[in-house]
Design a protein around this motif. Structure first.
Motif, PDB file in Angstrom:
ATOM      1  N   TRP A 132       0.801  -1.232   0.000  1.00 53.21           N
ATOM      2  CA  TRP A 132       0.000   0.000   0.000  1.00 53.21           C
ATOM      3  C   TRP A 132       0.830   1.277   0.000  1.00 53.21           C
ATOM      4  N   ILE A 143       4.677   0.768  -7.446  1.00 52.87           N
ATOM      5  CA  ILE A 143       5.203  -0.589  -7.216  1.00 52.87           C
ATOM      6  C   ILE A 143       4.467  -1.596  -8.106  1.00 52.87           C
ATOM      7  N   LYS A 185      -2.629  -7.995  -8.066  1.00 54.60           N
ATOM      8  CA  LYS A 185      -3.447  -7.869  -6.852  1.00 54.60           C
ATOM      9  C   LYS A 185      -2.887  -6.750  -5.976  1.00 54.60           C
ATOM     10  N   GLU A 187      -5.179  -4.511  -0.111  1.00 53.44           N
ATOM     11  CA  GLU A 187      -6.595  -4.252   0.208  1.00 53.44           C
ATOM     12  C   GLU A 187      -6.807  -2.809   0.674  1.00 53.44           C
ATOM     13  N   ARG A 205      -6.269 -10.826   1.443  1.00 52.67           N
ATOM     14  CA  ARG A 205      -5.171 -11.783   1.658  1.00 52.67           C
ATOM     15  C   ARG A 205      -5.496 -13.139   1.053  1.00 52.67           C
ATOM     16  N   GLU A 214      -3.075 -15.253  -1.223  1.00 53.07           N
ATOM     17  CA  GLU A 214      -2.677 -16.648  -0.957  1.00 53.07           C
ATOM     18  C   GLU A 214      -2.969 -17.538  -2.154  1.00 53.07           C
ATOM     19  N   THR A 232       5.862  -7.730  -3.616  1.00 54.28           N
ATOM     20  CA  THR A 232       6.488  -6.687  -2.810  1.00 54.28           C
ATOM     21  C   THR A 232       5.639  -6.508  -1.574  1.00 54.28           C
ATOM     22  N   SER A 237       5.758  -7.491   3.018  1.00 58.44           N
ATOM     23  CA  SER A 237       6.512  -7.780   4.243  1.00 58.44           C
ATOM     24  C   SER A 237       7.280  -9.104   4.134  1.00 58.44           C
ATOM     25  N   ILE A 285       4.774 -16.991   0.798  1.00 58.40           N
ATOM     26  CA  ILE A 285       4.719 -17.151  -0.671  1.00 58.40           C
ATOM     27  C   ILE A 285       5.768 -18.172  -1.136  1.00 58.40           C
ATOM     28  N   LEU A 323      11.144  -7.495  -0.231  1.00 57.26           N
ATOM     29  CA  LEU A 323      10.545  -7.569   1.109  1.00 57.26           C
ATOM     30  C   LEU A 323      10.942  -6.367   1.961  1.00 57.26           C
ATOM     31  N   GLU A 367      11.512  -2.718  11.653  1.00 58.33           N
ATOM     32  CA  GLU A 367      11.162  -1.689  10.665  1.00 58.33           C
ATOM     33  C   GLU A 367       9.988  -0.857  11.187  1.00 58.33           C
ATOM     34  N   LEU A 419      18.064  -4.541   2.600  1.00 61.10           N
ATOM     35  CA  LEU A 419      17.557  -3.907   1.379  1.00 61.10           C
ATOM     36  C   LEU A 419      18.526  -2.807   0.932  1.00 61.10           C
TER      37      LEU A 419
HETATM   38  P1  NAD Z   1       1.977  -7.200   3.388  1.00 67.25           P
HETATM   39  O1  NAD Z   1       2.969  -8.303   3.239  1.00 67.25           O
HETATM   40  O2  NAD Z   1       1.071  -7.228   4.555  1.00 67.25           O
HETATM   41  O3  NAD Z   1       1.008  -7.145   2.120  1.00 67.25           O
HETATM   42  C1  NAD Z   1       1.510  -7.031   0.802  1.00 67.25           C
HETATM   43  C2  NAD Z   1       0.543  -7.685  -0.153  1.00 67.25           C
HETATM   44  O4  NAD Z   1       0.495  -9.089   0.089  1.00 67.25           O
HETATM   45  C3  NAD Z   1      -0.891  -7.184  -0.051  1.00 67.25           C
HETATM   46  O5  NAD Z   1      -1.418  -7.097  -1.359  1.00 67.25           O
HETATM   47  C4  NAD Z   1      -1.572  -8.298   0.726  1.00 67.25           C
HETATM   48  O6  NAD Z   1      -2.951  -8.417   0.475  1.00 67.25           O
HETATM   49  C5  NAD Z   1      -0.850  -9.518   0.219  1.00 67.25           C
HETATM   50  N1  NAD Z   1      -0.870 -10.666   1.123  1.00 67.25           N
HETATM   51  C6  NAD Z   1      -1.074 -10.688   2.462  1.00 67.25           C
HETATM   52  N2  NAD Z   1      -0.945 -11.947   2.946  1.00 67.25           N
HETATM   53  C7  NAD Z   1      -0.650 -12.727   1.887  1.00 67.25           C
HETATM   54  C8  NAD Z   1      -0.352 -14.114   1.734  1.00 67.25           C
HETATM   55  N3  NAD Z   1      -0.355 -14.954   2.786  1.00 67.25           N
HETATM   56  N4  NAD Z   1      -0.039 -14.570   0.508  1.00 67.25           N
HETATM   57  C9  NAD Z   1       0.001 -13.734  -0.555  1.00 67.25           C
HETATM   58  N5  NAD Z   1      -0.280 -12.422  -0.476  1.00 67.25           N
HETATM   59  C10 NAD Z   1      -0.594 -11.919   0.733  1.00 67.25           C
HETATM   60  O7  NAD Z   1       2.809  -5.848   3.297  1.00 67.25           O
HETATM   61  P2  NAD Z   1       2.267  -4.335   3.407  1.00 67.25           P
HETATM   62  O8  NAD Z   1       1.953  -4.053   4.832  1.00 67.25           O
HETATM   63  O9  NAD Z   1       1.236  -4.080   2.368  1.00 67.25           O
HETATM   64  O10 NAD Z   1       3.553  -3.512   2.951  1.00 67.25           O
HETATM   65  C11 NAD Z   1       4.537  -3.065   3.838  1.00 67.25           C
HETATM   66  C12 NAD Z   1       5.773  -3.937   3.747  1.00 67.25           C
HETATM   67  O11 NAD Z   1       6.212  -3.995   2.394  1.00 67.25           O
HETATM   68  C13 NAD Z   1       6.933  -3.360   4.511  1.00 67.25           C
HETATM   69  O12 NAD Z   1       7.612  -4.397   5.193  1.00 67.25           O
HETATM   70  C14 NAD Z   1       7.841  -2.793   3.434  1.00 67.25           C
HETATM   71  O13 NAD Z   1       9.198  -2.698   3.780  1.00 67.25           O
HETATM   72  C15 NAD Z   1       7.614  -3.746   2.331  1.00 67.25           C
HETATM   73  N6  NAD Z   1       7.950  -3.126   1.057  1.00 67.25           N
HETATM   74  C16 NAD Z   1       9.051  -3.574   0.380  1.00 67.25           C
HETATM   75  C17 NAD Z   1       9.423  -2.972  -0.814  1.00 67.25           C
HETATM   76  C18 NAD Z   1      10.626  -3.417  -1.580  1.00 67.25           C
HETATM   77  O14 NAD Z   1      10.787  -3.049  -2.725  1.00 67.25           O
HETATM   78  N7  NAD Z   1      11.508  -4.207  -1.014  1.00 67.25           N
HETATM   79  C19 NAD Z   1       8.646  -1.940  -1.337  1.00 67.25           C
HETATM   80  C20 NAD Z   1       7.545  -1.507  -0.606  1.00 67.25           C
HETATM   81  C21 NAD Z   1       7.199  -2.122   0.576  1.00 67.25           C
END
Ligand code: NAD
Length: 476
Positions: free
Chosen positions: A148, A154, A172, A175, A204, A208, A222, A224, A231, A246, A377, A405
């Motif tokens: 988000w 991204i 995707k 949310e 989510r 998944e 991209t 957490s 994944i 990540l 973080e 990173l």
């Molecule tokens: P998140 O992992 O909670 O969600 C990211 C995406 O994954 C969302 O679309 C979510 O719906 C989906 N998702 C959630 N659970 C899932 C599952 N079990 N299987 C597949 N998809 C699933 O992350 P967030 O809170 O949206 O974003 C913040 C995080 O992203 C921070 O840790 C940040 O550092 C990282 N980030 C990394 C980069 C990079 O380039 N390395 C860039 C931006 C953000």
């Protein structure tokens, strides 16, 4: 052909309240519009359509695909202001500076760069009448899961190279920010063949389902580190290739003898870009004893004079936290630091007069490794500044993280900075800047920050199947 498109981009992507999910303005929490609610059935249908559309797209000469992507980029540019307004409201980042207008314009920039980057076959071996070449073939259908914080940009980092290489994409969004991604895809889809790019605005459960889906050949993710691990486990089911961008807990090291006035602005924005909600923002700052007070004061002075407000207010330079969860994480980490005896130099509290999720730009001094604000973080407008006296010790502490990173070195002496850059464990090390990205320069992490690279030629290779062709040629 007459167009019967809704009057605005927002009208085009939102649905009626009874069939959608209310998406709040990050600053005010008022509803912006209603996003469609997509399920795993929608995902299956989107993947089926993508599989049907992909072969004809892949069969087009690369110049033709690139020309279509350029037309899509022109469309984004023509509607950049509308797109920026949606991003500023949904995610909360200010319109100006490195904010929502930069993000909307960046979508077109990254798309054009992917369209124009060449990836010619490489000759691997040529002798004794045999020639082996490495070609890059499309993979098929790419599942693109995005977060988000920079929602449209991204998503574009995943979509643009995938399409350029002849793949179809099912994207995707988070949310929390479906509208920004629906908007950029709607603009692109005015020019792309039907079914080639579909946004599935699910939660989510849909993420998944993408992770282990048998109809996907590649998953770009991209988000957490915790979700990244899940994944990887799912990819055992479909053997999809993965690019995992990540989380990060980027360290910066300020060397003794550095002109603090000269670096202060870059340092501040390396930390506070997008109100700290950036993967490769500077999240822990190690400063030599001799300059500790000067750096803390410089950051606090800029923090106090930088205007915070709603993204859509032209005067804002910092915005709200995007979600209530992120607000709770940030305020909890600062409260914990305060209880441990750290010094809150400025900020350290919410700004409720601005809206429910605003948190003042915060500088925390006299804090050590081991405090959660340093070790995890924060993803918000807070910087812990840690004192060091021995540079080897600072490098060891910077590298003690399980994430890698980005990192940065701040110094007047370029050779000293380069020597330290070589020792830092990170996908990118910046010198006297932090977090700047370039569509031609590969970006990715090491350790818990994931694997695979985005952007440039490396980014194209990541969404292609390497294919060797060996043939007999006339002996030279
Ligand atoms: P998140 O992992 O909670 O969600 C990211 C995406 O994954 C969302 O679309 C979510 O719906 C989906 N998702 C959630 N659970 C899932 C599952 N079990 N299987 C597949 N998809 C699933 O992350 P967030 O809170 O949206 O974003 C913040 C995080 O992203 C921070 O840790 C940040 O550092 C990282 N980030 C990394 C980069 C990079 O380039 N390395 C860039 C931006 C953000």
């Amino acid at each position: 052909m007459t167009e019967t498109r809704p009057a605005t981009l927002l009208d085009e992507i939102t649905v009626a309240p009874e069939s959608g999910r209310a998406i709040p303005d990050a600053a005010t929490r008022e509803t912006i519009g209603y996003a469609p609610i997509h399920s795993t059935e929608h995902l299956d249908a989107a993947i089926e359509r993508a599989r049907a559309a992909q072969p004809a797209w892949a069969a087009l000469p690369v110049e033709e695909r690139s020309a279509i992507l350029h037309r899509a980029a022109d469309e984004i540019d023509a509607h950049a202001e509308e797109l920026a307004q949606i991003i500023a409201r949904e995610q909360g980042k200010p319109l100006n500076g490195p904010g929502a207008r930069f993000e909307a314009g960046g979508c077109a920039v990254w798309l054009r760069n992917a369209a124009d980057t060449t990836l010619e076959p490489e000759v691997l071996f040529e002798a004794d009448g045999t020639r082996s070449e490495l070609h890059y073939a499309p993979l098929g259908v790419v599942g693109a899961i995005s977060p988000w914080n920079w929602p449209a940009l991204i998503a574009m980092w995943q979509i643009a190279p995938s399409l350029r290489m002849g793949n179809a994409v099912v994207a995707k969004p988070s949310e929390y920010t479906p509208l920004s991604v629906l908007a950029v895809a709607a603009l692109m889809n005015r020019h792309l063949p039907d079914g080639l790019l579909t946004v599935v605005a699910g939660g989510r459960d849909v993420g998944e389902a993408i992770a282990g889906h048998p109809g996907l050949d590649k998953v770009m993710f991209t988000g957490s580190t915790a979700t990244g691990r899940s994944i990887i486990r799912s990819s055992a089911d479909n053997l999809a290739r993965l690019t995992l961008e990540l989380g990060g807990n980027d360290a910066g090291i300020v060397l003794p003898g550095t002109d603090i006035d000269a670096i202060a602005q870059n340092l501040f924005w390396g930390i506070f870009i997008n109100t700290g909600q950036t993967c490769a923002a500077l999240k822990r700052l190690y400063v030599h004893d001799s300059q500790y007070d000067a750096v803390v004061d410089a950051l606090a002075t800029i923090a106090e004079s930088t205007p915070m407000g709603a993204g859509v207010d032209e005067g804002s330079a910092l915005g709200p936290l995007s979600t209530s969860q992120q607000f709770d994480i940030v305020s909890g980490l600062v409260d914990d630091a305060r209880e441990r005896g750290a010094r809150i130099v400025t900020g350290g509290e919410a700004a409720p007069e601005l809206g429910p999720h605003f948190y003042r730009a915060t500088v925390v001094a006299d804090i050590e490794d081991g405090a959660p604000l340093v070790d995890t973080e924060q993803f918000g407008p807070v910087i812990p500044v840690i004192r060091y006296s021995d540079v080897d010790d600072a490098i060891a502490r910077a590298n003690a993280s399980d994430q890698g990173l980005g990192a940065s070195v701040w110094a007047d002496d370029p050779e000293a900075a380069m020597a330290i850059a070589a020792r830092l464990e990170a996908g990118t090390v910046w010198i006297n800047q932090h977090g700047t990205l370039n569509p031609l320069v590969p970006f990715g992490g090491v350790k818990g920050s994931g694997y695979g690279m985005e952007f440039g030629r490396e980014g194209l290779k990541a969404v292609a199947a390497p294919k060797v062709i060996t043939r007999t040629v006339a002996a030279l």
